[in-house]
Design a protein around this motif. Sequence first.
Motif, PDB file in Angstrom:
ATOM      1  N   MET A  12       0.822  -1.204   0.000  1.00 44.05           N
ATOM      2  CA  MET A  12       0.000   0.000   0.000  1.00 44.05           C
ATOM      3  C   MET A  12       0.861   1.261   0.000  1.00 44.05           C
ATOM      4  SD  MET A  12      -3.034  -1.130  -0.242  1.00 44.05           S
ATOM      5  CE  MET A  12      -4.154   0.150   0.222  1.00 44.05           C
ATOM      6  N   GLY A  18       3.240   5.596  -2.699  1.00 40.30           N
ATOM      7  CA  GLY A  18       1.877   5.135  -2.438  1.00 40.30           C
ATOM      8  C   GLY A  18       0.806   6.190  -2.586  1.00 40.30           C
ATOM      9  N   TRP A  22      -2.045   5.617  -5.468  1.00 38.21           N
ATOM     10  CA  TRP A  22      -3.425   5.332  -5.094  1.00 38.21           C
ATOM     11  C   TRP A  22      -4.359   6.489  -5.446  1.00 38.21           C
ATOM     12  CZ3 TRP A  22      -4.196   0.597  -5.201  1.00 38.21           C
ATOM     13  CH2 TRP A  22      -3.252  -0.301  -4.747  1.00 38.21           C
ATOM     14  N   SER A  23      -3.864   7.722  -5.403  1.00 33.14           N
ATOM     15  CA  SER A  23      -4.724   8.834  -5.831  1.00 33.14           C
ATOM     16  C   SER A  23      -4.996   8.748  -7.330  1.00 33.14           C
ATOM     17  CB  SER A  23      -4.108  10.179  -5.464  1.00 33.14           C
ATOM     18  OG  SER A  23      -2.884  10.373  -6.145  1.00 33.14           O
ATOM     19  N   VAL A  25      -5.082   5.949  -9.066  1.00 27.83           N
ATOM     20  CA  VAL A  25      -6.009   4.827  -9.234  1.00 27.83           C
ATOM     21  C   VAL A  25      -7.438   5.279  -8.935  1.00 27.83           C
ATOM     22  CG1 VAL A  25      -6.698   2.597  -8.250  1.00 27.83           C
ATOM     23  CG2 VAL A  25      -4.307   3.023  -8.809  1.00 27.83           C
TER      24      VAL A  25
END
Length: 69
Positions: A12, A18, A22-23, A25
């Motif tokens: 993660m 990370g 993830w932002s 995604v």
Amino acid sequence: MTFQFDSLASFMAMGTHGPFVWSVVVITLLVLAWLVLWPLKLHRDALVEQGRLARIEKARSEHAASSPQ
């Protein structure tokens, strides 16, 4: 074959990348959802409008048929 990450937490975090990964995604998934849902909404709105216009036209034709000339 060895895995890059030794735990879910390190996966993660992806090192220090990370938050960026993830932002991106999340933004990508939001855009894809919008690309699917917006045309469905427009289609539904068009069907509602066609139904409204059909009811107006039916009422006009019934009124014209029932009015004396």
